[in-house]
Design a protein around this motif. Structure first.
Motif, short mmCIF file in Angstrom:
data_model
loop_
_atom_site.label_atom_id
_atom_site.label_comp_id
_atom_site.label_asym_id
_atom_site.label_seq_id
_atom_site.Cartn_x
_atom_site.Cartn_y
_atom_site.Cartn_z
N ALA A 97 -37.24 11.88 33.72
CA ALA A 97 -37.80 12.34 32.44
C ALA A 97 -37.15 11.68 31.24
O ALA A 97 -37.73 11.69 30.15
CB ALA A 97 -37.66 13.86 32.34
N THR A 98 -35.96 11.11 31.41
CA THR A 98 -35.25 10.50 30.28
C THR A 98 -34.94 9.05 30.62
O THR A 98 -33.81 8.71 30.99
CB THR A 98 -33.95 11.27 29.97
N PRO A 99 -35.93 8.17 30.50
CA PRO A 99 -35.73 6.77 30.93
C PRO A 99 -34.70 6.01 30.12
O PRO A 99 -34.24 4.94 30.56
CB PRO A 99 -37.13 6.16 30.79
N SER A 100 -34.30 6.54 28.96
CA SER A 100 -33.25 5.88 28.18
C SER A 100 -31.90 5.98 28.90
O SER A 100 -30.99 5.19 28.66
CB SER A 100 -33.14 6.49 26.79
N GLU A 101 -31.78 6.98 29.79
CA GLU A 101 -30.58 7.13 30.61
C GLU A 101 -30.87 6.46 31.96
O GLU A 101 -31.47 7.07 32.84
CB GLU A 101 -30.22 8.60 30.78
N LYS A 102 -30.46 5.24 32.09
CA LYS A 102 -30.88 4.42 33.24
C LYS A 102 -30.22 4.81 34.55
O LYS A 102 -30.76 4.58 35.63
CB LYS A 102 -30.60 2.94 32.96
N LEU A 103 -29.02 5.38 34.49
CA LEU A 103 -28.27 5.68 35.70
C LEU A 103 -28.68 7.02 36.31
O LEU A 103 -28.81 8.02 35.60
CB LEU A 103 -26.77 5.70 35.43
N ASN A 104 -28.86 7.04 37.64
CA ASN A 104 -29.08 8.28 38.36
C ASN A 104 -27.76 9.00 38.60
O ASN A 104 -26.72 8.34 38.74
CB ASN A 104 -29.70 8.00 39.75
N PRO A 105 -27.78 10.32 38.72
CA PRO A 105 -26.61 11.02 39.25
C PRO A 105 -26.53 10.77 40.75
O PRO A 105 -27.45 10.22 41.36
CB PRO A 105 -26.92 12.49 38.95
N GLY A 141 -22.84 7.07 44.96
CA GLY A 141 -22.47 5.85 44.25
C GLY A 141 -23.54 5.56 43.21
O GLY A 141 -24.59 6.22 43.18
N PRO A 142 -23.32 4.58 42.35
CA PRO A 142 -24.25 4.33 41.24
C PRO A 142 -25.58 3.72 41.68
O PRO A 142 -25.62 2.86 42.57
CB PRO A 142 -23.48 3.34 40.36
#
Length: 258
Positions: A244-252, A212-213
């Motif tokens: 490594a890419t904090p601009s992408e806030k969501l985890n897989p 889940g998110p």
């Protein structure tokens, strides 16, 4: 950068934030709604202010990415470092007053959490870890010694044994039932906030599947604790969860293995 000394400092900041949260927890408090419909309380804001002030006062000068001011984050420093903060993880648990909420502070370096502090102020327990230092649990309050106790994951259960699975109390996932069926015999332990990862780190649970998110700040601090306790936090593809890419806030989606 001396991570052992830094861990002491961050533990103090997180506990100060916990004190600010508990001062609000003990009375009536206001609740707002963010754009994503998630709740926001006075306590989230108060803890954020305490943590940011504390981290900015440290000599390292590392940038801060906090859930409560994600837009103000300017990126990692020249050494690939940044603080990753959730001032109050488990706001729904805070509102329910069940105690299962935490303060999360992690130091990220080159996409990996190398230091993490998780403080659960209502439960009077902390989980701490730093690379090369180890992972620890601290219990305080009446009758407790407040000493750091080393923790370690339990390892894979024996063949045919029942898996101890920890899961979200507030975010059930439709994908989870299918994953658990493949896992086999298991007992489910519900828990809120980043405490789920910490239960794996201390060997109380064997695995935490998160289908889940979640956001980076939900996992960074406890991820450090799990790794230093000998566990793994991996995507469904088996690669380490990355920051490594904090601009992408969501985890897989990810699995925490003890």
């Amino acid at each position: 950068m001396d991570l052992s000394t830094l861990l002491d400092s961050v533990e103090g900041i997180a506990k100060q934030a916990g004190d600010a949260i508990m001062a609000i927890y003990s009375r009536d408090f206001s609740i707002e709604e963010k754009e994503d419909k998630s709740p926001l309380t006075e306590a989230d804001k108060a803890a954020h202010e305490v943590i940011v002030a504390g981290l900015n006062a440290l000599p390292e000068g590392v940038p801060v990415l906090s859930e409560e001011d994600a837009e103000g984050f300017t990126g990692a420093d020249a050494n690939g470092r940044y603080w990753l903060v959730d001032p109050l993880d488990g706001t729904k648990e805070f509102i329910k007053r069940n105690g299962e909420f935490t303060v999360n502070i992690a130091l990220i370096e080159d996409g990996r959490p190398v230091l993490g502090v998780v403080v659960a102020p209502a439960l009077e327990v902390s989980y701490l870890a730093a690379q090369g230092v180890g992972a620890f649990k601290v219990e305080w309050g009446e009758g407790k010694d407040s000493e750091r106790q080393p923790i370690h994951v339990a390892g894979k259960p024996a063949e045919g044994a029942t898996w101890r699975v920890v899961g979200s109390r507030s975010h059930p996932s439709p994908d989870l039932a299918e994953w658990l069926e493949k896992l086999g015999s298991h007992d489910m332990v519900p828990m809120g906030s980043s405490l789920k990862l910490c239960l794996v780190a201390e060997g109380v649970a064997d695995v935490y599947p998160r289908l889940g998110p979640t956001c980076l700040w939900d996992t960074g601090a406890a991820h450090a604790v799990v790794e230093q306790a000998g566990g793994r936090v991996e995507t469904l593809e088996g690669t380490p969860l990355s920051y490594a890419t904090p601009s992408e806030k969501l985890n897989p989606y990810f699995i925490v293995w003890g």
